[in-house]
Design an enzyme around this catalytic site. Structure first.
Site, mmCIF file in Angstrom:
data_model
loop_
_atom_site.group_PDB
_atom_site.id
_atom_site.type_symbol
_atom_site.label_atom_id
_atom_site.label_comp_id
_atom_site.label_asym_id
_atom_site.label_seq_id
_atom_site.Cartn_x
_atom_site.Cartn_y
_atom_site.Cartn_z
ATOM 1 N N GLU A 78 0.757 -1.286 -0.368
ATOM 2 C CA GLU A 78 -0.110 0.009 -0.001
ATOM 3 C C GLU A 78 0.634 1.483 -0.272
ATOM 4 O O GLU A 78 2.158 1.747 0.809
ATOM 5 C CB GLU A 78 -0.920 -0.219 1.594
ATOM 6 C CG GLU A 78 -1.659 1.030 1.220
ATOM 7 C CD GLU A 78 -2.698 0.603 2.585
ATOM 8 O OE1 GLU A 78 -2.694 -0.121 3.326
ATOM 9 O OE2 GLU A 78 -4.405 1.522 2.600
ATOM 10 N N ASN B 296 -12.269 -1.156 -0.889
ATOM 11 C CA ASN B 296 -11.271 -2.119 0.431
ATOM 12 C C ASN B 296 -12.431 -1.444 1.868
ATOM 13 O O ASN B 296 -12.525 -0.620 2.676
ATOM 14 C CB ASN B 296 -10.525 -1.294 0.857
ATOM 15 C CG ASN B 296 -9.176 -1.595 2.431
ATOM 16 O OD1 ASN B 296 -8.948 -2.917 2.172
ATOM 17 N ND2 ASN B 296 -9.042 -0.666 3.123
ATOM 18 N N GLU B 297 -12.341 -2.261 2.945
ATOM 19 C CA GLU B 297 -12.756 -2.443 4.464
ATOM 20 C C GLU B 297 -14.206 -0.647 4.056
ATOM 21 O O GLU B 297 -14.080 0.149 5.434
ATOM 22 C CB GLU B 297 -12.001 -2.243 5.780
ATOM 23 C CG GLU B 297 -10.730 -3.257 5.767
ATOM 24 C CD GLU B 297 -10.054 -2.963 6.670
ATOM 25 O OE1 GLU B 297 -9.990 -1.616 7.430
ATOM 26 O OE2 GLU B 297 -9.469 -3.992 6.977
ATOM 27 N N TYR C 43 -5.762 -9.412 11.508
ATOM 28 C CA TYR C 43 -4.898 -9.283 11.931
ATOM 29 C C TYR C 43 -4.458 -9.873 13.738
ATOM 30 O O TYR C 43 -5.736 -9.896 14.057
ATOM 31 C CB TYR C 43 -4.733 -7.946 12.114
ATOM 32 C CG TYR C 43 -3.955 -7.063 10.552
ATOM 33 C CD1 TYR C 43 -3.136 -6.845 10.371
ATOM 34 C CD2 TYR C 43 -5.231 -5.899 10.169
ATOM 35 C CE1 TYR C 43 -2.813 -5.894 9.012
ATOM 36 C CE2 TYR C 43 -5.614 -5.875 8.907
ATOM 37 C CZ TYR C 43 -3.533 -5.954 8.875
ATOM 38 O OH TYR C 43 -3.588 -5.330 7.243
ATOM 39 N N GLU D 170 -5.706 -9.602 4.031
ATOM 40 C CA GLU D 170 -5.140 -8.757 4.354
ATOM 41 C C GLU D 170 -4.740 -9.781 5.737
ATOM 42 O O GLU D 170 -5.563 -10.048 6.421
ATOM 43 C CB GLU D 170 -5.482 -7.538 4.711
ATOM 44 C CG GLU D 170 -5.275 -6.269 4.359
ATOM 45 C CD GLU D 170 -5.917 -4.729 4.627
ATOM 46 O OE1 GLU D 170 -5.440 -4.767 5.638
ATOM 47 O OE2 GLU D 170 -6.074 -3.848 3.333
ATOM 48 N N GLN E 61 1.948 -6.398 5.206
ATOM 49 C CA GLN E 61 2.657 -6.063 3.550
ATOM 50 C C GLN E 61 3.506 -6.589 3.323
ATOM 51 O O GLN E 61 5.139 -6.320 4.056
ATOM 52 C CB GLN E 61 2.487 -4.560 3.503
ATOM 53 C CG GLN E 61 1.442 -3.948 4.084
ATOM 54 C CD GLN E 61 0.386 -2.621 3.804
ATOM 55 O OE1 GLN E 61 1.549 -2.537 2.753
ATOM 56 N NE2 GLN E 61 -0.976 -1.772 3.955
HETATM 57 O O1 AHR Z 1 -2.627 -2.978 6.616
HETATM 58 C C1 AHR Z 1 -2.893 -1.777 7.340
HETATM 59 C C2 AHR Z 1 -4.399 -0.948 7.269
HETATM 60 O O2 AHR Z 1 -5.243 -2.292 7.784
HETATM 61 C C3 AHR Z 1 -4.992 -1.572 5.296
HETATM 62 O O3 AHR Z 1 -5.390 0.132 4.865
HETATM 63 C C4 AHR Z 1 -6.365 -1.105 5.891
HETATM 64 O O4 AHR Z 1 -7.302 -2.187 4.787
HETATM 65 C C5 AHR Z 1 -6.469 -2.680 7.065
HETATM 66 O O5 AHR Z 1 -7.090 -1.661 8.273
#
Ligand code: AHR
Length: 500
Positions: free
Chosen positions: A24, A171-172, A247, A303, A352
């Site tokens: 990103e 996205n999101e 995450y 992600e 990432q």
């Molecule tokens: O990867 C960092 C961020 O995490 C991304 O921009 C977003 O999609 C997510 O919340």
């Protein structure tokens, strides 16, 4: 403890894209990490760092997602094409408020994909963009006839269309992408995807619909319900993929813990959260199965990774963190889960690729290090495109504190071109484990052709700039073949790969 594998029981194909990446416009992910510009002292090809390219080629990146993340929903692709000195500058409001000069745009991204030999996954802007803007972006990149965007691409020096494999609508969208409610997003998705035209019918763009970022399935149910309502037969809700984000935030968002100093104290919490990926996948699989019985829609975990407090002294908006043995284990456990769910999970993109969150590469000026996660990706290469084979444990005990239990060992196995690849992780922080691996129906001798391990003395061990590599991939020899059983000794906190 025993691991029983049946080489004859095939359970789906492991799409190579499960080993995909995400990059990103965030911190030093693109600028400095991947792209330094043609005039840089750092050796580069068309502005892209040669050292990073060479390293990434070692792990064979199958697909790269770009330009965001949250950034995608404020990105206007036209700002990133044409002569560089005329490109618009903007404030990167999501990530540190820094100036984005748009010197890395569509042409540069697709050149990077060409140099890596990987597929391109473009994330469209639904938040502040429009159906027109996304439709024109697709036309610009893939248009073949005589059309305004195709002519513009040619005027900018690219005669031939590119092949774009994946395109996401937002996205999101439940969060940074617009704080939308699911029914509203679903309508916008249905509307927008209509105008993503296929200029090359032989290579239709795979359309990606935004899915949830938690285990709550309300978003999934509502979006699928609305997308399937009166959808013509064969359109499977107008989508090819449905996303999940997850995450490993080991503690709380306010106190995520340090990447290195808390690798030990937050070890089990981290691995427990990594294991939670399976719950999220299973919940979404169950709902998808109700709508898409033929299994046309792929889950795309675009992600995933460990998310810790930023490295002290660095810009909090840059999400730069170190990467330790803990990350190696998070990667091993997560990739095993993806393999095991390969029937539905068809793409995943670690967050990432370089210098942001759980990266495979870190850079500082001219220096570059390969992280423990890099070496796990390297060891898992043999699974790509393989057929998952059945494997299960007997006597795999649960370990860790009451609030963060995990199975002691994680594993997955696949077969490709007559080679069986087996990956195993020992999640215990301090205990070695002896494991009998029984392989049924191998139909050839139990010859180990390759065996590697990623392991290090301390769970906080990591690779750093200007220092010899501490965590790397080494030859693994703690095993003995006895008939159709391999007696393996897995050291504490290790990831192992064996090929037969
Ligand atoms: O990867 C960092 C961020 O995490 C991304 O921009 C977003 O999609 C997510 O919340």
């Amino acid at each position: 403890m025993k691991l029983i594998i049946d080489a004859n029981k095939r359970e789906g194909v492991i799409n190579p894209e499960l080993y995909g990446h995400f990059s990103e416009h965030l911190g030093r992910g693109i600028y400095e990490g991947l792209f330094v510009g043609e005039d840089s002292d750092i050796p580069n090809t068309d502005g892209i760092r040669n050292d990073v390219l060479e390293a990434l080629r070692e792990i064979e990146v199958p697909v790269l997602r770009w330009p965001g993340g949250c950034f995608a929903d404020e990105y206007h692709w036209m700002d990133g094409i044409g002569p560089k000195d005329q490109r618009k500058k903007m404030v990167n409001t999501n990530w540190g408020g820094v100036t984005e000069d748009n010197s890395f745009g569509t042409h540069e991204f697709l050149r990077l994909c060409e140099l890596l030999g990987c597929k391109a996954y473009i994330n469209g802007n639904l938040g502040t963009g429009s159906a027109k803007e996304m439709s024109e972006w697709v036309e610009y990149m893939t248009g073949t006839g005589i059309s305004p965007m195709t002519e513009l691409r040619k005027a900018n020096g690219r005669e031939e269309p590119w092949k774009i494999d994946y395109f996401a609508v937002g996205n999101e969208s439940w969060g940074c992408g617009g704080n939308m409610r699911p029914a509203y997003y679903a309508d916008l998705y249905r509307h927008t995807q209509t105008f993503l035209r296929n200029y090359d019918p032989k290579n239709p763009i795979q359309k990606i619909c935004v899915g949830p970022g938690t285990a709550d399935t309300k978003w999934t149910k509502t979006v699928l319900d609305a997308c399937y309502e009166d959808a013509p037969a064969g359109t499977h809700g107008f989508m090819d993929y449905f996303t999940i984000h997850h995450y490993v935030v080991p503690d709380t968002w306010e106190h995520k813990g340090d990447a290195v100093d808390d690798a030990d104290s937050l070890w089990y919490k981290s691995l427990n959260k990594a294991r939670f990926m399976e719950t999220i996948i299973e919940k979404n699989e169950a709902i998808l199965d109700q709508y898409d019985r033929e299994g046309k829609i792929g889950l795309c975990v675009d992600e995933w990774g460990g998310w810790y407090d930023v490295m002290k002294g660095t810009n909090p908006g840059f999400l730069f963190q170190q990467n330790t043995m803990r990350d190696a284990l998070i990667a091993g456990v997560t990739l095993d889960i993806f393999n095991k769910h390969c029937k539905r999970v068809r793409m995943a993109n670690i967050a990432q690729m370089v210098n942001v969150l759980q990266s495979v590469i870190l850079t500082e000026g001219k220096e570059m290090v390969k992280t423990p996660t890099f070496y796990v990706f390297k060891m898992y290469k043999g699974h790509k495109g393989g057929e998952l084979v059945s494997s299960y444990f007997t006597g795999n005990k649960e370990i860790g504190p009451d609030d963060a239990r995990v199975p002691m060992v994680s594993a997955s196995a696949s077969v490709k071109d007559g080679v069986l690849t087996l990956t195993m992780s020992n999640l215990s922080k301090e205990e070695n484990v002896d494991l009998d691996v029984q392989i049924d129906n191998l139909n050839c001798s139990m010859k180990v052709s390759e065996a590697k391990i990623v392991n290090s003395a301390k769970v906080s061990d990591h690779n750093d700039f200007g220092k010899a590599e501490v965590v790397t991939e080494k030859t693994f020899d703690a095993y003995k073949v006895e008939g159709d059983v391999v007696k393996v000794s897995l050291p504490a906190h290790s990831v192992v790969m064996m090929q037969f």
